[in-house]
Write an enzyme that holds these catalytic residues in place. Structure first.
Site: not given
Length: 377
Positions: A270, A353, A355
């Site tokens: 990011c 992202h 995660e």
């Protein structure tokens, strides 16, 4: 719960009266929308939302309450949230307090009984915009004047606020529902994580991939890290997510350039992905309304696999980055770049992202891919 009045003004001239819960006062920030269907606490506590109001397209918010283990940051840094209907009565065995109580404790405004569909359509058409919200009765003209005299989000460096002030070690992995706590996996490689507003889920996934993690503030010294790397004190560096315009971080960009020049292995997500572009002498640009949500399709150009991803960013790297990096992932909504591997440096970076806290886990393997990448060097 008794709802209080709320008065809202957008920089495009729109004025609304709604209801408020959570903290009282006057709040100014940038309005964006998020399309995730669940995980509102993780979204609210993502430090990348610093300085922003989050308009949830999910109409019902508050149902599962809040708890201390679902915090993605040390606290919440957003300015407020907007939802169609707020549920003060929650029902979840993990919950510790209502969303309204949580927002009060975090000094965040909650706004409800407003047409979030209309707001989302407005943002999609006109782009993300500044707004002001007040629990005090103020006229449209008064709100407009206060908003005009306030700083815009791109003029504020929120990294100093969201980043850790002191180094620390993170050794927790993914959440284990059997023990109702986070696991502590075995690790045999070390990574230095630079905190620009890092999410706890990212740290958890790094540990889960076999890394011990040392977290450093945004004001890190590249010279010291280079010395430590040459002494074989760690295996790679991670550049985290974070809020705001990456171009504001001129000191951090200069430090990252030193790491790049020394060809230290780097993994970025990011904001870190954008900072790497700037450190290489390439640009970044602001998207019209950004990518915020848990349903963004991304194509892995290496495997031809399409992954549904979680995203939270307002900026993107330019197409001419392909002069120095191989583009590995693209967003199928708008074609923007989602991942690159640099050609002459041991660097991998992603815009989305993996995660997924909250969100789908289809890109989760990217943490393990970086570990494998290190083993090839």
């Amino acid at each position: 719960m008794d709802l209080q009045p709320a008065f809202i003004y957008l920089e495009n001239g729109m004025y609304f009266e709604a209801k408020s819960f959570g903290a009282s006062g006057i709040f100014v920030g940038e309005l964006v929308f998020n399309t995730s269907m669940s995980g509102y606490q993780e979204i609210i506590t993502d430090p990348s939302y610093a300085g922003q109001f989050i308009c949830f397209t999910m109409p019902e918010i508050g149902i599962v309450g809040t708890n201390s283990k679902d915090m993605e940051g040390k606290k919440a840094f957003c300015k407020g949230i907007l939802c169609h209907h707020y549920n003060d009565r929650f029902s979840n065995f993990r919950s510790e307090q209502s969303l309204g109580e949580f927002l009060k404790a975090q000094n965040i405004m909650g706004i409800c009984e407003i047409d979030t569909r209309f707001l989302t359509q407005t943002l999609r058409k006109e782009g993300a915009m500044m707004m002001i919200a007040s629990s005090q009765k103020l006229s449209k003209e008064e709100l407009a004047q206060k908003l005009k005299s306030s700083k815009r989000i791109e003029e504020i460096n929120y990294i100093q606020e969201v980043s850790t002030q002191e180094p620390y070690t993170h050794n927790f992995g993914k959440f284990d529902f059997a023990s109702m706590d986070y696991s502590i996996p075995k690790t045999d490689k070390k990574i230095i994580a630079i905190d620009f507003g890092i999410k706890r889920s990212i740290l958890n996934q790094l540990v889960n991939a076999g890394f011990s993690v040392e977290v450093l503030p945004h004001s890190f010294s590249a010279d010291l890290l280079i010395q430590r790397y040459e002494n074989k004190e760690f295996d790679g560096i991670f550049l985290s997510n974070g809020p705001g315009d990456p171009k504001v971080l001129t000191k951090e960009i200069a430090e990252i350039k030193k790491l790049v020049d020394k060809k230290i292995p780097i993994f970025a997500i990011c904001l870190g992905h954008q900072l790497l572009s700037l450190a290489h002498g390439y640009d970044t640009y602001k998207l019209k309304f950004g990518h915020h949500g848990g349903n963004h399709p991304v194509k892995n150009l290496l495997t031809q696999r399409i992954e549904i991803t979680a995203q939270n960013h307002n900026y993107s790297v330019p197409e001419n980055i392909e002069e120095i990096a191989k583009i590995t992932h693209r967003n199928l909504f708008d074609g923007t770049i989602e991942g690159v591997v640099y050609k002459d440096s041991p660097i991998i970076s992603y815009q989305h992202h993996p995660e997924a806290g909250p969100g789908p886990l289809e890109s989760n393997e990217l943490f393990g891919e970086f570990r494998k990448f290190l083993e090839t060097l």
